[in-house]
Design a protein around this motif. Sequence first.
Motif, short mmCIF file in Angstrom:
data_model
loop_
_atom_site.label_atom_id
_atom_site.label_comp_id
_atom_site.label_asym_id
_atom_site.label_seq_id
_atom_site.Cartn_x
_atom_site.Cartn_y
_atom_site.Cartn_z
N TYR A 161 18.14 -74.16 73.58
CA TYR A 161 19.33 -73.45 73.24
C TYR A 161 20.16 -74.62 72.79
O TYR A 161 19.95 -75.94 73.14
N SER A 162 21.45 -74.75 71.68
CA SER A 162 21.77 -75.88 70.94
C SER A 162 23.23 -75.14 71.87
O SER A 162 24.07 -74.45 71.99
N VAL A 163 24.00 -76.16 71.73
CA VAL A 163 24.77 -76.75 72.97
C VAL A 163 25.82 -77.67 72.63
O VAL A 163 25.45 -78.70 72.17
N THR A 164 27.11 -76.86 71.88
CA THR A 164 28.44 -77.65 71.67
C THR A 164 29.42 -77.93 72.44
O THR A 164 29.86 -76.61 72.59
N PHE A 165 30.27 -78.51 71.84
CA PHE A 165 31.65 -78.93 72.59
C PHE A 165 32.90 -79.45 71.64
O PHE A 165 32.79 -79.72 70.47
N ASN A 166 33.74 -78.32 71.06
CA ASN A 166 34.57 -78.36 70.15
C ASN A 166 34.17 -78.09 68.72
O ASN A 166 34.72 -78.63 67.86
N GLY A 167 32.46 -77.65 68.81
CA GLY A 167 32.15 -77.55 67.54
C GLY A 167 30.98 -79.01 67.04
O GLY A 167 30.78 -79.01 65.54
N GLU A 168 31.39 -80.22 68.16
CA GLU A 168 31.02 -81.49 67.67
C GLU A 168 29.34 -81.15 69.12
O GLU A 168 29.60 -81.15 70.00
N ASN A 169 28.67 -82.54 68.14
CA ASN A 169 27.26 -83.45 68.69
C ASN A 169 26.92 -82.34 70.14
O ASN A 169 27.12 -82.15 70.55
N ALA A 170 26.52 -81.46 68.49
CA ALA A 170 25.65 -80.70 69.31
C ALA A 170 24.19 -80.99 70.31
O ALA A 170 23.56 -81.46 69.21
N THR A 171 23.65 -80.40 70.80
CA THR A 171 22.57 -81.66 71.38
C THR A 171 21.34 -79.71 72.26
O THR A 171 22.49 -78.93 71.66
N THR A 172 20.06 -80.07 71.92
CA THR A 172 19.54 -78.49 72.68
C THR A 172 19.26 -79.19 74.00
O THR A 172 18.16 -79.61 74.15
N LEU A 173 19.08 -78.33 74.49
CA LEU A 173 19.09 -78.21 75.76
C LEU A 173 18.23 -76.84 76.43
O LEU A 173 18.23 -75.50 76.17
N ALA A 174 16.48 -76.76 77.19
CA ALA A 174 16.53 -75.92 77.98
C ALA A 174 17.07 -74.94 78.57
O ALA A 174 18.21 -75.24 79.02
N TYR A 175 16.73 -73.86 78.76
CA TYR A 175 17.40 -72.77 79.17
C TYR A 175 17.21 -73.12 80.70
O TYR A 175 15.55 -74.01 81.71
N GLY A 176 18.59 -72.77 81.85
CA GLY A 176 18.26 -73.39 82.88
C GLY A 176 18.65 -75.06 83.19
O GLY A 176 19.03 -74.92 84.06
N ALA A 177 18.88 -75.98 82.14
CA ALA A 177 19.27 -77.32 82.24
C ALA A 177 20.47 -77.03 82.45
O ALA A 177 21.52 -76.36 82.22
#
Length: 199
Positions: A101-117
């Motif tokens: 899933y994609s994770v973003t903070f304030n709409g920036e610096n999107a990272t992709t992490l596995a479920y449960g990470a």
Amino acid sequence: VSELTGKKVSIAKEVTNYNAEDFAGSGITPKANYKVQWKDAEGTVIQEVTPNFGETPTFTGTNPTKTATAEKTFTFNGWNQTEENGNVVYTPKFTETTRTYSVTFNGENATTLAYGAKVTEPATPTKEATAEYTYTFDGWYNGEAALVTNYTVKGTTKLYAHYKSSVNSYKYTLYDADGTTVIKTDTVKYGTKVTPEAV
């Protein structure tokens, strides 16, 4: 065997010690004394046949699927063979893949992490003060404006910095007509109306 030609012959279910060659030229195709079943991921039979003796039946339907979860997706990967009540039963095998899933903070610096990470928080953000307010970081909030305290990935995650605001205070001084004699000094909140006092 030649005497069977053109005649209807019933093969008892319990009779298994014969060869298909015994019926060559008879026009009779003996059946096995069991069924072959294929089941889907929920255990529902999706195909069933009683095979001809000596025949290996094949599945002719659409390969089963398994509904994805928030954590996993499933890809069909063949069949497991078991026996149930004397019948041959095939159940599907699936290869599991952990979803990302994609994770973003304030709409920036999107990272992709596995479920449960675990999500690593960025440096504490700041918000520039205005004449009226000073802002203090109050944590990361999701789209529903709820404070997030568990940073484990469970789906697409969009986090926004949240701030507490406080009204700025200002010091003022009242002077008399000569401009040097102090009449009053005080500290008040932004927006407070100050009324000059009579000397």
